[in-house]
Design a protein around this motif. Structure first.
Motif, short mmCIF file in Angstrom:
data_model
loop_
_atom_site.label_atom_id
_atom_site.label_comp_id
_atom_site.label_asym_id
_atom_site.label_seq_id
_atom_site.Cartn_x
_atom_site.Cartn_y
_atom_site.Cartn_z
N LEU A 20 65.69 64.44 23.41
CA LEU A 20 65.28 65.30 24.52
C LEU A 20 63.97 64.81 25.12
CD1 LEU A 20 65.66 67.82 26.28
CD2 LEU A 20 64.51 69.14 24.49
N GLY A 21 63.01 64.49 24.25
CA GLY A 21 61.72 64.01 24.73
C GLY A 21 61.84 62.73 25.53
N GLN A 22 62.69 61.81 25.08
CA GLN A 22 62.86 60.55 25.78
C GLN A 22 63.52 60.75 27.14
OE1 GLN A 22 61.54 57.85 24.79
NE2 GLN A 22 62.50 56.23 26.03
N LEU A 23 64.55 61.59 27.19
CA LEU A 23 65.24 61.86 28.46
C LEU A 23 64.29 62.51 29.46
CD1 LEU A 23 68.59 63.19 26.97
CD2 LEU A 23 68.39 61.18 28.44
N LEU A 24 63.52 63.48 29.00
CA LEU A 24 62.58 64.17 29.90
C LEU A 24 61.51 63.21 30.41
CD1 LEU A 24 62.12 67.57 28.02
CD2 LEU A 24 63.47 67.15 30.10
N ALA A 25 60.98 62.39 29.50
CA ALA A 25 59.93 61.44 29.90
C ALA A 25 60.44 60.47 30.96
CB ALA A 25 59.42 60.69 28.67
N VAL A 56 76.88 58.63 23.17
CA VAL A 56 76.57 57.25 23.57
C VAL A 56 76.01 57.23 24.99
CG1 VAL A 56 77.59 54.99 24.09
CG2 VAL A 56 78.26 56.22 22.02
N ASP A 57 76.62 58.01 25.88
CA ASP A 57 76.16 58.06 27.27
C ASP A 57 74.72 58.56 27.36
OD1 ASP A 57 78.65 57.18 28.03
OD2 ASP A 57 79.37 59.17 28.62
N LEU A 58 74.38 59.57 26.57
CA LEU A 58 73.02 60.11 26.60
C LEU A 58 72.01 59.09 26.08
CD1 LEU A 58 73.34 63.82 25.40
CD2 LEU A 58 72.54 63.03 27.62
N LEU A 59 72.37 58.36 25.02
CA LEU A 59 71.48 57.34 24.49
C LEU A 59 71.29 56.22 25.51
CD1 LEU A 59 72.88 57.23 20.85
CD2 LEU A 59 70.63 58.07 21.53
N LEU A 302 75.72 65.83 14.62
CA LEU A 302 74.82 65.15 15.55
C LEU A 302 75.36 65.22 16.97
CD1 LEU A 302 72.41 63.35 16.26
CD2 LEU A 302 73.78 61.37 15.56
N ASN A 303 76.66 65.09 17.13
CA ASN A 303 77.25 65.10 18.47
C ASN A 303 77.11 66.45 19.15
OD1 ASN A 303 78.46 62.33 18.68
ND2 ASN A 303 79.46 63.00 16.81
N LEU A 304 77.25 67.52 18.38
CA LEU A 304 77.08 68.84 18.97
C LEU A 304 75.62 69.06 19.37
CD1 LEU A 304 78.46 71.42 19.78
CD2 LEU A 304 78.21 72.27 17.45
N ALA A 305 74.70 68.57 18.54
CA ALA A 305 73.28 68.65 18.89
C ALA A 305 72.99 67.86 20.16
CB ALA A 305 72.43 68.12 17.73
N ALA A 306 73.60 66.68 20.29
CA ALA A 306 73.40 65.87 21.49
C ALA A 306 73.93 66.57 22.73
CB ALA A 306 74.09 64.51 21.33
N SER A 307 75.02 67.31 22.58
CA SER A 307 75.54 68.09 23.70
C SER A 307 74.53 69.15 24.15
CB SER A 307 76.87 68.75 23.30
OG SER A 307 77.32 69.64 24.30
N ASP A 308 73.90 69.83 23.18
CA ASP A 308 72.83 70.79 23.51
C ASP A 308 71.70 70.10 24.26
OD1 ASP A 308 74.28 72.65 22.03
OD2 ASP A 308 72.94 72.58 20.29
N VAL A 309 71.30 68.94 23.73
CA VAL A 309 70.20 68.18 24.35
C VAL A 309 70.54 67.84 25.79
CG1 VAL A 309 68.99 65.97 24.34
CG2 VAL A 309 69.29 67.23 22.22
N LEU A 312 70.37 71.04 28.00
CA LEU A 312 69.00 71.51 28.24
C LEU A 312 68.25 70.54 29.14
CD1 LEU A 312 66.86 73.63 27.68
CD2 LEU A 312 66.27 72.42 25.58
N TYR A 313 68.45 69.27 28.94
CA TYR A 313 67.83 68.24 29.78
C TYR A 313 68.23 68.41 31.25
CZ TYR A 313 67.98 63.53 31.93
OH TYR A 313 67.91 62.46 32.78
N LYS A 314 69.51 68.60 31.51
CA LYS A 314 69.98 68.76 32.89
C LYS A 314 69.41 70.03 33.53
CE LYS A 314 74.28 66.34 31.84
NZ LYS A 314 75.72 66.51 31.53
N LEU A 315 69.34 71.10 32.75
CA LEU A 315 68.79 72.35 33.29
C LEU A 315 67.30 72.22 33.58
CD1 LEU A 315 70.65 74.93 31.00
CD2 LEU A 315 71.12 74.42 33.41
#
Length: 402
Positions: A20-25, A56-59, A302-309, A312-315
């Protein structure tokens, strides 16, 4: 007390918080991460390693996918062995070309930590006395202690990525949250070893002696599991005893190829299904294990957590880049739809593949339940539409649309 300020305070520096931190940054949205344990401890935690395409797409979007693509392994299928009979679920065939990536969570965490360090993004490790304050107001803040110094971190939003035992979920008053839990009557004894995997795809095995899983982390490192009673102790299992039992549960031709060796890590993981509703409280948003736990059958944690990330990132991007703060109110509702679907799949896979004959906790007696689940597994394995249903869920349901 030293004062700090950021847009998003992230509690927890596991893969969820770091991603989440990396995506936001990358979008210019300031964030600070607060973690209670050391960076070395975070980097060394051994977890699952099967990634859905959405993860994979998020990473890739976060800019941390180079090593994953170089060292990870794409899996276009996996196997289910039912009392020795092997069935292959062809993910490519049944999902229109989708697949999963085998790449360890430890590696993902290290990649994210390196990327955060390279950008000099702020992370406080080994923080203590972390308290989330005024989450229901427009001015939340986090207080914590670092190296004997008291800190106050003012922020717009708080992302609770600190796991099942963290402070984030506990910040929501008990009377304002509902927790759903199913504790399974068995655990997984797992061994990590520097041995070549017994097969180039995962094998989930149901056997009269109990469940087994043959998994991998790389071409030279394997991860294996066997079902054990919840009362079992890891110290009761020597490496030789584990390998002997695993061989008995794998199909004969697979067991013959098994390469054994000293264990790098050996542990017993209990299995549970858990969901907290809602996943938001004012300006606090629960992410990953802070809000839900899935049994490891099907590799969804991990995949479900990534979906949350991702959600939240998009919002947060909508909030800051499109001036739509009202979008933040939809997080829990959107996240929980996918959470419950994923929980159902992991629960269903666990029910089908494990031995329940001695279970005294189910609604029906264990032997009857075992018969039901054998029939269930045979039903799905014997037809294309059944295999397609399993494949579509294994590669991952679509992430919530925003």
């Amino acid at each position: 007390m030293q004062s700090l300020k950021t847009k998003v305070a992230i509690i927890g520096a596991g893969p969820s918080g770091l991603l989440l931190g990396q995506l936001l940054a990358k979008q210019g949205i300031d964030n600070i991460i607060i973690e209670r344990v050391s960076a070395d401890y975070v980097a060394s935690r051994i977890r699952a390693g099967i990634l859905e395409q959405g993860t994979v797409d998020l990473l890739e979007e976060a800019g941390v996918s180079e090593r994953m693509h170089a060292e990870g392994h794409v899996h276009t299928g996996f196997e289910i062995a039912h009392f020795g009979k092997r069935y292959r679920i062809d993910l490519d065939k049944y999902t229109g070309g989708k697949s999963v990536m085998c790449y360890g969570q430890t590696e993902i965490t290290q990649d994210l930590m390196a990327a955060r360090s390279e950008k000099a993004l702020v992370t406080y490790y080994e923080s203590s006395n972390v308290v989330l304050n005024d989450a229901k107001t427009d001015n939340p803040f986090v207080t914590f202690e670092q190296d004997g110094q008291q800190y106050k971190l003012e922020c717009d939003y708080i992302a609770g990525c600190d796991g099942f035992h963290g402070v984030s979920r506990q910040t929501i008053p008990k009377e304002q949250r509902t927790e759903f839990e199913r504790v399974y009557p068995f655990g997984w004894l797992g061994v990590l070893s520097d041995t070549p995997p017994v097969h180039d795809e995962l094998i989930y095995a149901k056997h009269e002696r109990g469940f087994a899983l043959a998994s991998m982390r790389s071409p030279t490192r394997s991860r294996y599991y066997i079902q054990v009673p919840t009362t079992e102790k890891v110290e009761n299992w020597s490496d030789d005893a584990f390998w002997d039992e695993l061989k008995k549960r794998l199909p004969g031709e697979v067991a013959e190829r098994l390469v054994t060796g000293p264990s790098i890590e050996k542990s017993i993981a209990p299995l549970r299904s858990f969901v907290c509703e809602p996943m938001q409280y004012g300006r606090l948003y629960l992410v990953g294990d802070a809000a839900h736990i899935v049994p490891p059958t099907g590799a969804k944690g991990l995949n479900l957590a990534a979906s949350d990330v991702g959600l939240l990132y998009k919002l947060l991007c909508k909030c800051y880049q499109q001036n739509q703060p009202q979008a933040m109110q939809s997080y829990s509702e959107l996240a929980l739809k996918r959470v419950w679907q994923t929980e159902r799949f992991s629960w269903w896979m666990s029910n089908m593949l494990h031995d329940y004959r001695d279970d005294k906790t189910s609604a029906t007696d264990g032997l009857t339940f075992e018969r039901f689940m054998n029939a269930e597994l045979e039903f799905y394995m014997s037809r294309d539409d059944g295999l397609r249903i399993i494949a579509e869920q294994y590669v991952g349901l679509p992430h919530p649309l925003v």
